[in-house]
Design a protein around this motif. Structure first.
Motif, short mmCIF file in Angstrom:
data_model
loop_
_atom_site.label_atom_id
_atom_site.label_comp_id
_atom_site.label_asym_id
_atom_site.label_seq_id
_atom_site.Cartn_x
_atom_site.Cartn_y
_atom_site.Cartn_z
N GLU A 153 2.76 82.39 -83.76
CA GLU A 153 3.68 83.52 -83.68
C GLU A 153 3.35 84.29 -82.39
O GLU A 153 2.51 85.18 -82.40
CB GLU A 153 3.56 84.42 -84.91
CG GLU A 153 3.94 83.73 -86.21
CD GLU A 153 3.82 84.64 -87.41
OE1 GLU A 153 3.56 85.85 -87.22
OE2 GLU A 153 3.98 84.15 -88.54
N ASP A 154 3.96 83.91 -81.28
CA ASP A 154 3.61 84.52 -80.01
C ASP A 154 4.31 85.86 -79.82
O ASP A 154 5.40 86.11 -80.36
CB ASP A 154 3.96 83.57 -78.86
CG ASP A 154 5.44 83.37 -78.68
OD1 ASP A 154 6.01 83.93 -77.74
OD2 ASP A 154 6.05 82.65 -79.52
N LEU A 155 3.71 86.73 -79.06
CA LEU A 155 4.18 88.11 -78.91
C LEU A 155 5.53 88.21 -78.20
O LEU A 155 6.29 89.15 -78.43
CB LEU A 155 3.14 88.93 -78.13
CG LEU A 155 1.79 89.15 -78.84
CD1 LEU A 155 0.83 89.88 -77.91
CD2 LEU A 155 1.98 89.91 -80.14
N LEU A 156 5.85 87.26 -77.33
CA LEU A 156 7.10 87.32 -76.57
C LEU A 156 8.23 86.56 -77.23
O LEU A 156 9.35 86.53 -76.71
CB LEU A 156 6.86 86.78 -75.15
CG LEU A 156 5.79 87.50 -74.32
CD1 LEU A 156 5.72 86.90 -72.92
CD2 LEU A 156 6.06 88.99 -74.25
N GLY A 157 7.95 85.95 -78.37
CA GLY A 157 8.99 85.23 -79.09
C GLY A 157 9.48 83.98 -78.38
O GLY A 157 10.62 83.56 -78.58
N ILE A 158 8.64 83.36 -77.57
CA ILE A 158 9.04 82.16 -76.83
C ILE A 158 9.20 80.96 -77.77
O ILE A 158 10.12 80.16 -77.64
CB ILE A 158 8.02 81.85 -75.72
CG1 ILE A 158 8.04 82.99 -74.68
CG2 ILE A 158 8.30 80.51 -75.06
CD1 ILE A 158 6.92 82.91 -73.67
N GLY A 159 8.28 80.84 -78.72
CA GLY A 159 8.40 79.79 -79.74
C GLY A 159 7.80 78.46 -79.37
O GLY A 159 7.34 77.72 -80.23
#
Length: 377
Positions: free
Chosen positions: A129-135
């Motif tokens: 679950e990355d902070l920038l929502g890159i996925g």
């Protein structure tokens, strides 16, 4: 097996709902030597070793130009100079390495709070679950490498997979300045084709023992049951059983605390004479203090480990009430431990040093695991 190319979203390492993690292992390329080449243009493109060039000196790090000649970290400087006559030695500058490391860790923190540093130059990141929502873990790794290069002018390699063991192996696959992805379902096959020496924690002596038992690859390990592995490799048997199948359930621990820093060396020939033992100790002090500074560790206990020619082990330790912060004090305690037990009753085949009771760590027995101590084997 990955060829190191960028994965598409359809191929991406799974995580989240599937229960699999997205793990990145970032490893800087020849970090100390690369910093020296970055800061001194005269060293670029030349074989460089960080360390002392005297008779007792040891290579702390080697540039890729030096590695082509067989120069490696923990190698005696005289051996390195013999392999590469044009080798340039430079003294370490830990302030410069720490400054670069701080910049790199800020880049990590931009993407995830789950960062487990192993030393100044490598770390695990959980980007499920990355902070920038890159996925995409692969895309994140590529962005991190680009940002590291832009901000530090240094290169990093990355391994991307669904567990720590595989990610660490992958980061070494396409060095320097490369990436490798091991996707779900590929772990066991990827490991099967690797020589056992690529398994973290297996040194030359361990690989030699395995070869004598007919085990040379991950596939050979996977063919052995856990009872056989425990019989021949003791507490490491369980780790080898899981690793040969690409299994690693350890989470990335952002609060991971190293409980000891040390190293040991197995000799090609047993030694027993006082002068040879003292010279060997000086080499190990040089190596281990480099690890201590690299890990930014401060502790209260120094332990000397010896393994006799008959494989019996003996340890001696000295503790002080304050933190050991200087090389001079570490040297003094280490030498005192050896002098107390000389002359030895029989030759030894291994010597090691460890700094423990580290600052901020509770006084408890260290857990044995492949990454609990830095091996020099």
């Amino acid at each position: 097996m990955s060829d190191g190319s960028i994965a598409t979203e359809d191929d991406e390492v799974a995580g989240g709902p599937s229960g699999l993690r997205k793990i990145i292992h970032v490893d800087m390329d020849a970090f100390f030597a690369s910093v020296e080449q970055r800061d001194n243009p005269d060293l670029r493109g030349k074989p460089v070793a960080v360390g002392g060039s005297s008779g007792r000196g040891v290579v702390a790090a080697a540039s890729y130009e030096a590695r082509k000649f067989g120069v490696r970290s923990a190698m005696p400087s005289v051996t390195a100079k013999r392999l590469c006559p044009d080798l340039i030695f430079v003294r370490h500058r830990f302030d410069a390495y720490k400054e670069a490391s701080r910049t790199i860790r800020k880049i990590f923190a931009h993407h995830t709070p789950l960062v487990e540093p192993l030393s100044l130059d490598e770390a695990y990141l959980d980007v499920t679950e990355d902070l920038l929502g890159i996925g995409s873990a692969t895309r994140i790794a590529e962005l991190i490498r680009q940002e590291i290069k832009a901000k530090t002018k240094l290169t990093a390699s990355a391994g991307i997979s669904y567990n720590k063991f595989l990610a660490k192996i992958a980061s070494d696959q396409n060095k320097p300045d490369g990436m490798c992805v091991i996707r779900p379902g590929q772990g066991a096959d990827f490991v099967a084709g690797l020589p056992v020496r690529r398994f973290h924690g297996v040194g030359p002596k361990g690989a030699e023992k395995m070869a004598k038992l007919g085990v040379q690859t991950g596939a050979d390990l996977a063919a052995k049951d856990i009872e056989w592995l425990r019989e021949h490799f003791g507490s490491m048997g369980g780790y080898l059983f899981r690793a040969a199948r690409g299994i690693d359930l350890r989470p990335v621990r952002s609060s991971r605390v190293r409980k000891s820093v040390g190293g040991e060396r197995t000799f090609s020939e047993d030694i027993s004479a006082g002068p040879a033992l003292r010279e060997t100790l000086e080499n190990i002090i040089d190596i281990v203090w480099g690890h201590i500074e690299k890990a930014e560790a401060k502790g209260r206990t120094v332990t000397l480990k010896l393994k006799y020619s008959d494989f019996q082990s003996m340890t001696r330790a000295k503790s002080v009430p304050h933190l050991i912060e200087t090389r001079g004090e570490f040297e003094s305690l280490s030498r005192a431990l050896l002098e107390e037990i000389l002359p030895l009753p029989k030759p030894i085949r291994l010597m090691g040093l460890t700094l423990s009771k580290l600052d901020g760590v509770e006084d408890e027995k260290d857990t044995k695991r492949p990454d609990a101590q830095l091996s020099l084997l």
